[in-house]
Design a protein around this motif. Structure first.
Motif, PDB file in Angstrom:
ATOM      1  N   ASN A 113      54.527  47.633  44.320  1.00 56.39           N
ATOM      2  CA  ASN A 113      54.672  49.022  44.149  1.00 56.39           C
ATOM      3  C   ASN A 113      53.878  49.871  42.937  1.00 56.39           C
ATOM      4  O   ASN A 113      53.620  50.895  43.239  1.00 56.39           O
ATOM      5  CB  ASN A 113      56.630  49.123  43.850  1.00 56.39           C
ATOM      6  CG  ASN A 113      57.277  48.964  44.839  1.00 56.39           C
ATOM      7  OD1 ASN A 113      56.910  49.496  46.023  1.00 56.39           O
ATOM      8  ND2 ASN A 113      58.268  48.098  44.823  1.00 56.39           N
ATOM      9  N   ASN A 114      53.745  48.976  42.185  1.00 53.25           N
ATOM     10  CA  ASN A 114      52.781  49.461  40.931  1.00 53.25           C
ATOM     11  C   ASN A 114      51.822  48.554  40.212  1.00 53.25           C
ATOM     12  O   ASN A 114      52.414  47.639  39.617  1.00 53.25           O
ATOM     13  CB  ASN A 114      53.942  49.748  39.944  1.00 53.25           C
ATOM     14  CG  ASN A 114      53.429  50.433  38.675  1.00 53.25           C
ATOM     15  OD1 ASN A 114      52.279  50.622  38.613  1.00 53.25           O
ATOM     16  ND2 ASN A 114      54.307  50.745  37.865  1.00 53.25           N
ATOM     17  N   ALA A 115      50.786  48.280  40.864  1.00 54.52           N
ATOM     18  CA  ALA A 115      49.768  47.389  40.581  1.00 54.52           C
ATOM     19  C   ALA A 115      49.263  47.315  39.004  1.00 54.52           C
ATOM     20  O   ALA A 115      48.883  46.686  38.546  1.00 54.52           O
ATOM     21  CB  ALA A 115      48.656  47.358  41.486  1.00 54.52           C
ATOM     22  N   ARG A 116      49.411  48.626  38.598  1.00 55.27           N
ATOM     23  CA  ARG A 116      48.927  48.941  37.240  1.00 55.27           C
ATOM     24  C   ARG A 116      49.945  48.804  36.115  1.00 55.27           C
ATOM     25  O   ARG A 116      49.522  48.890  34.900  1.00 55.27           O
ATOM     26  CB  ARG A 116      48.332  50.424  37.038  1.00 55.27           C
ATOM     27  CG  ARG A 116      47.249  50.699  37.875  1.00 55.27           C
ATOM     28  CD  ARG A 116      45.668  50.542  37.148  1.00 55.27           C
ATOM     29  NE  ARG A 116      45.332  49.144  37.360  1.00 55.27           N
ATOM     30  CZ  ARG A 116      44.899  48.429  38.365  1.00 55.27           C
ATOM     31  NH1 ARG A 116      44.983  48.780  39.609  1.00 55.27           N
ATOM     32  NH2 ARG A 116      44.423  47.282  38.215  1.00 55.27           N
ATOM     33  N   ILE A 117      51.125  48.173  36.429  1.00 57.93           N
ATOM     34  CA  ILE A 117      52.157  47.918  35.515  1.00 57.93           C
ATOM     35  C   ILE A 117      51.548  46.928  34.230  1.00 57.93           C
ATOM     36  O   ILE A 117      50.845  46.012  34.544  1.00 57.93           O
ATOM     37  CB  ILE A 117      53.381  47.269  36.130  1.00 57.93           C
ATOM     38  CG1 ILE A 117      54.628  47.226  35.109  1.00 57.93           C
ATOM     39  CG2 ILE A 117      53.231  45.906  36.813  1.00 57.93           C
ATOM     40  CD1 ILE A 117      55.874  47.084  35.767  1.00 57.93           C
ATOM     41  N   SER A 118      51.798  47.355  32.914  1.00 58.94           N
ATOM     42  CA  SER A 118      51.487  46.441  31.677  1.00 58.94           C
ATOM     43  C   SER A 118      52.368  45.338  31.904  1.00 58.94           C
ATOM     44  O   SER A 118      53.556  45.380  32.192  1.00 58.94           O
ATOM     45  CB  SER A 118      51.596  47.322  30.604  1.00 58.94           C
ATOM     46  OG  SER A 118      52.819  47.388  30.166  1.00 58.94           O
ATOM     47  N   LYS A 119      51.686  44.243  31.082  1.00 63.94           N
ATOM     48  CA  LYS A 119      52.419  42.922  31.050  1.00 63.94           C
ATOM     49  C   LYS A 119      53.794  43.022  30.325  1.00 63.94           C
ATOM     50  O   LYS A 119      54.909  42.584  30.621  1.00 63.94           O
ATOM     51  CB  LYS A 119      51.346  42.074  30.222  1.00 63.94           C
ATOM     52  CG  LYS A 119      52.292  40.610  29.820  1.00 63.94           C
ATOM     53  CD  LYS A 119      51.670  39.355  30.709  1.00 63.94           C
ATOM     54  CE  LYS A 119      51.962  38.350  30.043  1.00 63.94           C
ATOM     55  NZ  LYS A 119      53.560  38.133  29.915  1.00 63.94           N
ATOM     56  N   GLY A 120      53.835  43.999  29.156  1.00 60.47           N
ATOM     57  CA  GLY A 120      55.114  44.397  28.500  1.00 60.47           C
ATOM     58  C   GLY A 120      56.320  44.606  29.323  1.00 60.47           C
ATOM     59  O   GLY A 120      57.377  44.315  29.313  1.00 60.47           O
ATOM     60  N   ASP A 121      55.687  45.936  30.167  1.00 61.76           N
ATOM     61  CA  ASP A 121      56.996  46.580  31.020  1.00 61.76           C
ATOM     62  C   ASP A 121      57.071  45.385  31.950  1.00 61.76           C
ATOM     63  O   ASP A 121      58.389  45.511  32.335  1.00 61.76           O
ATOM     64  CB  ASP A 121      56.194  47.548  31.538  1.00 61.76           C
ATOM     65  CG  ASP A 121      55.646  48.986  30.680  1.00 61.76           C
ATOM     66  OD1 ASP A 121      56.505  48.724  29.469  1.00 61.76           O
ATOM     67  OD2 ASP A 121      55.091  49.715  30.860  1.00 61.76           O
ATOM     68  N   LEU A 122      56.436  44.870  32.488  1.00 67.41           N
ATOM     69  CA  LEU A 122      56.551  43.767  33.535  1.00 67.41           C
ATOM     70  C   LEU A 122      57.690  42.898  33.027  1.00 67.41           C
ATOM     71  O   LEU A 122      58.841  42.573  33.782  1.00 67.41           O
ATOM     72  CB  LEU A 122      55.579  43.115  33.957  1.00 67.41           C
ATOM     73  CG  LEU A 122      55.594  42.181  35.267  1.00 67.41           C
ATOM     74  CD1 LEU A 122      55.859  43.288  36.513  1.00 67.41           C
ATOM     75  CD2 LEU A 122      54.151  41.660  35.544  1.00 67.41           C
TER      76      LEU A 122
END
Ligand code: ADP
Ligand code: MG
Lengths: 259, 319
Positions: A113-122
Motif C-alpha cells: 500500500n505504501n512503498a515509501r514507508i520509513s523503517k521506523g514507521d514500519l
C-alpha cells in the motif's frame, strides 16, 4: 474504519453453476456476524464475494449488489485490488508466507500500500498489529525468524496481524479455527472479541458453539438439495437464532437434528 | 550429562529389539549402495584424471604445448570456458525465468501448453545441430550488428572490436549456449512455479496485491531455490559443452573480454575435442590436466549452488 455492508439480491455463480442464490442482508459495523450451515452450502463462496476473491476462479461471477458505506463494490469503475485492500481476509488454514520472517509477513501488505514507508514507521505498525493480534509477547524476540516456525495457532494470529496491519474496514474470516487446537481457538475467539471494537467482522464457522460465543448476529445458510443453490435461510440476533429461530430448518440444524 | 551416559558398571537396559522386515532391509541396502556407488564413481574419475594429468603437472614447462608451462596453457582455456558459460547463463536465466512465469501465470491455458511443449522439444535437440545453426545462420547474421556495436558501444570492453568478418566469435558461442541451456532451466523453474501453493497466492491477493505483486510476494520467493538449482544445471551444461563451441568458435588463443573479435580463447572441452586426435605423449597429459580443472570448476559451481540454497533454508517453506 469499520464500515456497513449491504448485500442485495446477490446470486453467485461458478460459470453456469449457481452456487448461492438471492442473498440480501446487512452487516453492521463494529459487530461480529457469523455464518453457519452444512458444508457445501456456499458459506465460503458468499464470504469471498465480499472481497471479490470469488472472481479469481475462472468464469466465476456474481449478480446483484454489494454496497459498503455507499460504495458499490461491483461498480463498473471499481478495481478489485482496491476492494481487497479495504476488506481483509483470514483463511481456513494459516498461510504465512514461508519465505518471509515474522516481521516481513506483517509488513507485507504495508509495503504494497505504501512503498515509501520509513523503517521506523514500519516497525511501529508491525508492533502495533502484532499487539492487536495478541502475538507480540510471544514473538518480539524472534521477529526475524520465519513465520512458518510458529505453532498453528500463532501462525493464524500472525495472519490476522498481517490482515489488520493494512487497517482494513472489514475483516473476513473463513473457519479460522478449524485447523487449531482448543487453546489456540480460545485465543482467536478472545482476539475476535477485542477486534470488534474497531472492525466489521464476518466469520464463517462450522462450529455452532463458536458462533454463539463470538457473534452478535448469526446467519444460517442451507441447501434445498443436492445440486441446488445455497440460500440464506435466516439471519438475526445470535441469541434469537439459538433460542427461538423463526425457521424450522434453522431449529433442526442448531439442535443437531440435521446436517 | 552423566545421567544419560551408560557407564561400564551400570550398562544401559537392553532395548527391545525392533523387528526387521526384509523389504525395509533390501530397500535400505539398495539405496545405500546407490549412494556409495556414486561416490565411488566420482572418486574414480578424479583419481583417473589426476593420474593421467600427473606427467604434465611435473613436466618441465617447455615440454607443454605452447612452451610456457601448464598454467599458461590451461589459463586461457579456463578463461574462455568461464566467460562463455557465465554470459550464457546471464542471458538464459532471466529469460528462462520469464518464460516459466509467462507459461504458468500469464498465458491462456492453450497457449501455455503449446509453449511448454515447444520448450521441452528444444531440450531434445542434439548439440551438434545447435553448432551447425550457430555457424551457418547465427554467425553470418551477427556480422552486421557487431560492426554497429563496435561503432556505437565500442567503449564497452566487451564490444571493443575489431569485429570478426566471419562472425565465429565468442558472442555467437554465448548466444548458442544460452539457447541450449534455456529449455532445461525454464522446464525446472516452470515446475516449481506451478507448484506455488494456492494458499500463498491467495494470501497476497487478499492483502490487495496486484497480479505482479502477488508474483513477487508468493511465486518468485517460492521458486527461488529452483531458479538457483536450474541455473547451476544450465551452467554445468554450458561449462562442459563441446561440439557446439568446437564448431562455431574460431580460436586464436589469448585472454580477452572482447566478445566480437576474431581473437578468441577456446574452451577446455572444445579444446580437448579438437586437439585430442592429433596429440601424443605429454600433450595428452596436458589435455587431461585441463579436464581435471574443468572437473574441479564444475564441482565448485555445484557446491556454491548448494551453499546459496542452504543459506536461506529455514525460509524455504519446507518445514
Ligand atoms: N472453485 C470452485 N469451482 C466450482 N465450484 C465450486 C468451487 N468452490 C466451491 N464450489 C461449489 O460451490 C458450492 C459451495 O461451496 P463452498 O462455498 O465451498 O461451501 P461451504 O464453504 O459452505 O462448505 C459447492 O457446491 C461447491 O462444490
Ligand atoms: Mg468453506
Amino acid at each position: 474504519m469499520a464500515k456497513r455492508i449491504e448485500v442485495k439480491d446477490l446470486d453467485i455463480y461458478y460459470d453456469k453453476f449457481l452456487a448461492v442464490q438471492n442473498v440480501s442482508l446487512t452487516i453492521e459495523p463494529r459487530s461480529v456476524t457469523a455464518f453457519i450451515g452444512p458444508s457445501g452450502c456456499g458459506k465460503s463462496t458468499f464470504l469471498r464475494s465480499l472481497n471479490r476473491m470469488h472472481e479469481l476462479v475462472p468464469h466465476a461471477r456474481v449478480e446483484g449488489t454489494v454496497v459498503m458505506d455507499d460504495q458499490d463494490l461491483y461498480g463498473p469503475n471499481v478495481d478489485p485490488v482496491s476492494v481487497r485492500r479495504q476488506v481483509g481476509m483470514v483463511f481456513q488454514r494459516p498461510n504465512p508466507f514461508p519465505t518471509m520472517s515474522i516481521h516481513e509477513n506483517v509488513a507485507a501488505g504495508l509495503r504494497l500500500n505504501n512503498a515509501r514507508i520509513s523503517k521506523g514507521d514500519l516497525d511501529e505498525l508491525v508492533e502495533r498489529s502484532l499487539r492487536a493480534a495478541n502475538l507480540w509477547n510471544e514473538v518480539k524476540d524472534r521477529l526475524n525468524k520465519p513465520g512458518s516456525g510458529l505453532s498453528g495457532g500463532q501462525q493464524q494470529r500472525l495472519c490476522i496481524a498481517r490482515a489488520i496491519a493494512v487497517q482494513p474496514d472489514v475483516l473476513l474470516m473463513d473457519e479460522p479455527c478449524s485447523a487449531l487446537d482448543p487453546i489456540s481457538t480460545q485465543a482467536i475467539e478472545d482476539l475476535i472479541n477485542d477486534l470488534k471494537a474497531d472492525y466489521t467482522i464476518v466469520i464463517v464457522t462450522h462450529n455452532m458453539q463458536q458462533a454463539a460465543r463470538v457473534s452478535d448476529t448469526t446467519g444460517f445458510f442451507n441447501l434445498q438439495g443436492v445440486g441446488q443453490p445455497g440460500q440464506l435461510v435466516e439471519i438475526d440476533d445470535t441469541t434469537k437464532i439459538f433460542s427461538t429461530p423463526a425457521n424450522q430448518a434453522t431449529e433442526d440444524y442448531i439442535s443437531g437434528r440435521f446436517g | 550429562m552423566p545421567a544419560t551416559e551408560p557407564t561400564a558398571d551400570r550398562p544401559a537396559p537392553p532395548r527391545a529389539k525392533v523387528k526387521q522386515r526384509p523389504g525395509d532391509r533390501i530397500f535400505a541396502g539398495l539405496s545405500t549402495g546407490a549412494g556409495v556407488l556414486i561416490l565411488v564413481v566420482l572418486a574414480g574419475v578424479a583419481a583417473f584424471l589426476l593420474v593421467e594429468a600427473w606427467p604434465a603437472i611435473i613436466a618441465p614447462s617447455d615440454e607443454i604445448p605452447g612452451r610456457g608451462g601448464l598454467t599458461l596453457y590451461i589459463w586461457p582455456l579456463l578463461f574462455g570456458t568461464l566467460i562463455s558459460a557465465f554470459f550464457a547463463l546471464l542471458i538464459a536465466a532471466p529469460l528462462a525465468t520469464s518464460i516459466a512465469l509467462f507459461i504458468t501465470h500469464y498465458a491462456p491455458r492453450r497457449l501455455s501448453q503449446a509453449l511448454g511443449y515447444v520448450i521441452d522439444l528444444l531440450a531434445a535437440i542434439p548439440s551438434i545441430i545447435y553448432g551447425l545453426w550457430g555457424i551457418f545462420v547465427l554467425a553470418p547474421a551477427t556480422v552486421g550488428p557487431t560492426r554497429w556495436l563496435t561503432e556505437h558501444a565500442g567503449f564497452i570492453p566487451l564490444f571493443a572490436g575489431p569485429p570478426s568478418a566471419t562472425g565465429r566469435t565468442m558472442l555467437v558461442v554465448i548466444i548458442v549456449l544460452a539457447v541450449m541451456i534455456l529449455p532445461i532451466i525454464s522446464a525446472v523453474v516452470r515446475e516449481a512455479f506451478r507448484q506455488t501453493p494456492r494458499l500463498h497466492e491467495e494470501a497476497s491477493l487478499a492483502l490487495g496485491a496486484t497480479h505482479w505483486e502477488m508474483i513477487r510476494m508468493a511465486v518468485l520467493p517460492f521458486g527461488r531455490s529452483a531458479i538457483v538449482g536450474a541455473s547451476m544445471l544450465g551452467l554445468g551444461r554450458a561449462l562442459g559443452e563441446t561440439m557446439a563451441v568446437a564448431i562455431v568458435l574460431s580460436v586464436s588463443g589469448g585472454v580477452t573480454f572482447n566478445l566480437i573479435s576474431s581473437g578468441n580463447p577456446s574452451t577446455i572441452a572444445a579444446n580437448i575435442a579438437l586437439q585430442f586426435p592429433e596429440s601424443t605423449g605429454l600433450d595428452i597429459n596436458a589435455l587431461v590436466a585441463s579436464g581435471l580443472v574443468l572437473f574441479a570448476v564444475t564441482l565448485a559451481v555445484n557446491m556454491l549452488a548448494r551453499a546459496i540454497i542452504n543459506r536461506r533454508r529455514e525460509f524455504s517453506g519446507a518445514n
